[in-house]
Design a protein around this motif. Structure first.
Motif, PDB file in Angstrom:
ATOM      1  N   GLY A  83       0.795  -1.228   0.000  1.00 18.28           N
ATOM      2  CA  GLY A  83       0.000   0.000   0.000  1.00 18.28           C
ATOM      3  C   GLY A  83       0.826   1.276   0.000  1.00 18.28           C
ATOM      4  N   GLN A 109       0.127   4.251  -2.264  1.00 16.17           N
ATOM      5  CA  GLN A 109      -1.096   5.009  -1.988  1.00 16.17           C
ATOM      6  C   GLN A 109      -0.942   5.910  -0.773  1.00 16.17           C
ATOM      7  OE1 GLN A 109      -2.923   0.788  -2.394  1.00 16.17           O
ATOM      8  NE2 GLN A 109      -4.649   2.150  -2.091  1.00 16.17           N
ATOM      9  N   SER A 110       0.220   5.866  -0.137  1.00 15.65           N
ATOM     10  CA  SER A 110       0.382   6.483   1.180  1.00 15.65           C
ATOM     11  C   SER A 110       0.376   7.998   1.137  1.00 15.65           C
ATOM     12  CB  SER A 110       1.700   6.008   1.791  1.00 15.65           C
ATOM     13  OG  SER A 110       1.975   6.718   2.973  1.00 15.65           O
ATOM     14  N   THR A 111      -0.159   8.590   2.207  1.00 20.43           N
ATOM     15  CA  THR A 111      -0.105  10.040   2.362  1.00 20.43           C
ATOM     16  C   THR A 111       1.331  10.544   2.427  1.00 20.43           C
ATOM     17  OG1 THR A 111      -0.417   9.647   4.717  1.00 20.43           O
ATOM     18  CG2 THR A 111      -2.341  10.352   3.471  1.00 20.43           C
ATOM     19  N   GLY A 164      -6.042  10.337  -7.099  1.00 18.87           N
ATOM     20  CA  GLY A 164      -6.874   9.141  -7.158  1.00 18.87           C
ATOM     21  C   GLY A 164      -6.412   8.219  -6.046  1.00 18.87           C
ATOM     22  N   PHE A 165      -5.836   7.055  -6.429  1.00 17.47           N
ATOM     23  CA  PHE A 165      -5.319   6.165  -5.394  1.00 17.47           C
ATOM     24  C   PHE A 165      -4.018   6.678  -4.779  1.00 17.47           C
ATOM     25  CE2 PHE A 165      -8.014   2.933  -7.588  1.00 17.47           C
ATOM     26  CZ  PHE A 165      -8.857   2.734  -6.512  1.00 17.47           C
ATOM     27  N   GLN A 185      -2.371   9.283  -2.702  1.00 12.90           N
ATOM     28  CA  GLN A 185      -2.924  10.264  -1.771  1.00 12.90           C
ATOM     29  C   GLN A 185      -1.822  11.029  -1.035  1.00 12.90           C
ATOM     30  OE1 GLN A 185      -6.308  11.114  -0.666  1.00 12.90           O
ATOM     31  NE2 GLN A 185      -6.596  10.489  -2.789  1.00 12.90           N
ATOM     32  N   ALA A 211      -3.361  -1.498   5.055  1.00  9.87           N
ATOM     33  CA  ALA A 211      -3.374  -0.973   3.690  1.00  9.87           C
ATOM     34  C   ALA A 211      -4.037  -1.918   2.699  1.00  9.87           C
ATOM     35  CB  ALA A 211      -1.948  -0.692   3.231  1.00  9.87           C
ATOM     36  N   GLY A 269      -4.173   7.055   2.941  1.00  8.67           N
ATOM     37  CA  GLY A 269      -4.355   6.825   1.508  1.00  8.67           C
ATOM     38  C   GLY A 269      -4.727   5.403   1.163  1.00  8.67           C
ATOM     39  N   SER A 270      -4.050   4.453   1.787  1.00  7.15           N
ATOM     40  CA  SER A 270      -4.304   3.063   1.440  1.00  7.15           C
ATOM     41  C   SER A 270      -5.430   2.454   2.260  1.00  7.15           C
ATOM     42  CB  SER A 270      -3.027   2.243   1.638  1.00  7.15           C
ATOM     43  OG  SER A 270      -2.533   2.421   2.953  1.00  7.15           O
ATOM     44  N   ALA A 299     -11.846  10.471  -2.553  1.00  6.13           N
ATOM     45  CA  ALA A 299     -11.401  10.115  -3.918  1.00  6.13           C
ATOM     46  C   ALA A 299     -10.931   8.667  -3.970  1.00  6.13           C
ATOM     47  CB  ALA A 299     -10.283  11.050  -4.368  1.00  6.13           C
ATOM     48  N   THR A 300     -10.099   8.300  -2.999  1.00  3.07           N
ATOM     49  CA  THR A 300      -9.557   6.943  -3.027  1.00  3.07           C
ATOM     50  C   THR A 300     -10.603   5.916  -2.573  1.00  3.07           C
ATOM     51  OG1 THR A 300      -7.754   5.549  -2.232  1.00  3.07           O
ATOM     52  CG2 THR A 300      -8.439   7.300  -0.785  1.00  3.07           C
TER      53      THR A 300
END
Lengths: 368, 187
Positions: free
Chosen positions: A108, A111-113, A167-168, A170, B75, B101-102, B131-132
């Motif tokens: 993941g 996708q991480s902040t 999107g994914f 982030q 995640a 996010g994940s 969004a995600t």
């Protein structure tokens, strides 16, 4: 390091306006990271695929939860679009595999902040064959293989894995140099064994190591010849509280030749340097309490406790191995300026040999 | 001569999955239902879910039997065995907090998996990650999947503020996992 002498570019019929239209087409498809892409055609991509003895439909990475995967074919298309030459492709594949071995990449992390970025490190003769820069300005830009191979990995994540900003993807702020850092180790001026040797690949073998990182921070010390004073300067930067989110966290160092040689001259190996830093890096509970991070929960995440013993000391590193504190040498020998690397979740300590043809099949500069 | 149509697509994008319905049958009320709480280790997630469970018990008659599970790989979608356990032992599952996010995306994936396995789920995400979260619903073939949001941030709230959040979320949780929401979503 220089590549073979360039042959004259022979493209009398090239149409710059057609090239511009093709570049705009790629933007319109939302394939770009913001910079122009090289339009990838079958002919060009086949030249990439011809450098390795593997099947184009081989899957080299998946994100099952996003229903996406990366095949060799998609890797080649993205590498071509990133501006790689075909003979870079074996290095792209090794870099991809090296990053796949970072548990965050499949867990993941994209996708991480925190918006982590791969730090790639190339060792061995391929550095010279392909013209990597290992010396001045090691973090770039300015050199095609360093820049385009790092970019290829980013395009694979964006396009093939579908992790697109807003999107994914982030990332709260991301970081400067994301998808742009592919170091070549300055083995010639390093007093120590190459990073890939610690990653299990014999010296003299071309290999790529990779890890996700959150940023880099310089340590400029042209002030002392004392190895302990020098290392204390690194310990201070490494121990910055802002980077402490868990009980322990990794960090790396990209030493400049001058710093590395100073330490080696004092008799220190990489392991000695690590041991010195592991012993001293960290913060007192009082310091951590001041920033709301003195407590550590069952899951290892720090929190504002406020009731901890102010005199206690939290060591930063979980272990004294290269997975927690990778060390390499890059840059020019012209100043004592090194870089602390904020490693995202640790180095796999597993480097990937470069397998394939890393010499051009056509004269450099000829139409691809 | 090559044309723009000859430029290769770097995405390999799969055609959108046509998913099975992501909606389990609903009960009209919550009396006696066995709750499952799937917390994702994000700070305050366990507390928020516990507070919601307490409110569902005290105000809506949910059973005192509660299955609490922690998702360590926050995640990623929950492991098959955890899914099977929740499906086997719970009538309604609450999960969250999608606060990164994940984990926001994976929380939605978990909610959809639970629904498809026949268990109504309330997925709670921070409102900074729509969004995600919505992107994951599309990937799972369930565009428009109704997850719940609470104001960002959640992690830095104190315990009283978390309780207040639970109180605010309660009507939406009830509406989401009972039949009443079927009317609402359909309308």
């Amino acid at each position: 390091m220089t590549l073979q002498a360039d042959a004259p570019v022979a493209v009398p019929d090239a149409d710059p306006e057609a090239a511009q239209a093709a570049i705009e087409h790629c933007y319109a498809q939302d394939w770009s990271d913001g910079l122009p892409l090289v339009p990838a055609t079958r002919t060009l991509v086949d030249r990439f695929l011809a450098t390795v003895d593997r099947q184009p439909d081989e899957v080299i990475g998946t994100l099952p939860h996003l229903n996406r995967s990366v095949t060799l074919e998609l890797a080649a298309i993205n590498a071509a679009m990133a501006g790689c030459r075909p003979e870079y492709f074996p290095v792209v594949l090794a870099a991809w595999e090296a990053i796949q071995r970072d548990r965050s990449a499949t867990g993941g992390g994209w996708q991480s902040t925190s918006g982590p970025s791969p730090l790639l490190v190339v060792n061995g003769p391929v550095r010279r064959e392909l013209g990597f820069n290992a010396a001045g300005g090691a973090f770039g830009p300015g050199f095609r293989p360093n820049m385009t191979i790092a970019r290829a990995i980013g395009l694979m994540v964006r396009n093939a894995l579908g992790v697109v900003p807003h999107g994914f993807e982030q990332a709260t702020q991301g970081l400067p140099g994301r998808w742009q850092v592919c170091l070549a180790e300055n083995e010639e001026e390093s007093p120590w064994e190459p990073l890939a040797v610690e990653g299990g690949v014999p010296a003299g073998t071309s290999a790529v190591s990779g890890m996700l990182t959150r940023t880099v921070e310089y340590v400029d010390n042209r002030h002392t010849a004392d190895p302990e004073q020098l290392l204390a300067d690194f310990a201070d930067t490494i121990s910055r509280s802002g980077a402490a989110i868990f009980r322990h966290h990794p960090a790396g160092i990209v030493f400049c030749p001058e710093h590395a040689q100073l330490l080696a001259g004092a008799g220190m190996s990489k392991a000695d340097v690590r041991a010195w830093l592991v012993e001293r890096c960290g913060r007192s509970k009082a310091d951590l309490a001041r920033v709301g991070k003195d407590g550590v929960g069952d899951n290892g995440v720090r929190f504002a406790d406020g009731g901890t013993d102010p005199g206690a000391f939290d060591r930063l590193f979980a272990t004294d191995g290269p997975e927690a504190l990778p060390i390499l040498v890059a840059g020019a020998r012209n100043a004592g300026i090194s870089m602390v690397v904020r490693v995202f979740s640790g180095w796999s300590a597993s480097s990937v040999p470069v397998v394939g043809r890393t010499t051009p099949s056509t004269p450099v500069g000829a139409a691809q | 001569m090559a044309t723009l149509a000859d430029i290769l697509d770097p995405t390999g994008r799969a055609t959108a999955r046509i998913g099975a319905t992501a909606r389990a049958p609903r009960r009209t009320g919550l009396t006696g239902v066995r709750l499952g709480l799937l917390e994702n280790t994000k700070h305050n997630a366990a507390l928020l879910l516990d507070e919601l469970a307490a409110l569902l018990q005290s105000e809506h008659g949910a059973s005192a039997t509660v299955l609490r599970r922690t998702k360590t790989a926050f995640a990623l979608p929950l492991p098959e065995e955890t899914l099977a356990e929740l499906v086997g032992e719970c009538d309604v599952v609450l999960t969250g907090v999608g606060d990164c996010g994940s984990c926001s995306a994976s929380a939605v994936a978990d909610g959809i998996a639970l629904e498809r396995a026949g268990v109504p789920a309330a997925v709670i995400c921070s409102d900074a990650f729509t969004a995600t979260a919505s992107g994951m619903a599309e990937v799972q073939g369930a565009p428009g999947y109704a997850y719940l949001t609470t104001a960002h941030p959640v992690a830095i709230l104190d315990a009283d503020a978390v309780r207040e959040r639970a109180r605010q979320l309660l009507p939406q949780v009830v509406a989401t996992v009972t039949d009443a929401s079927a009317q609402r979503v359909a309308s």
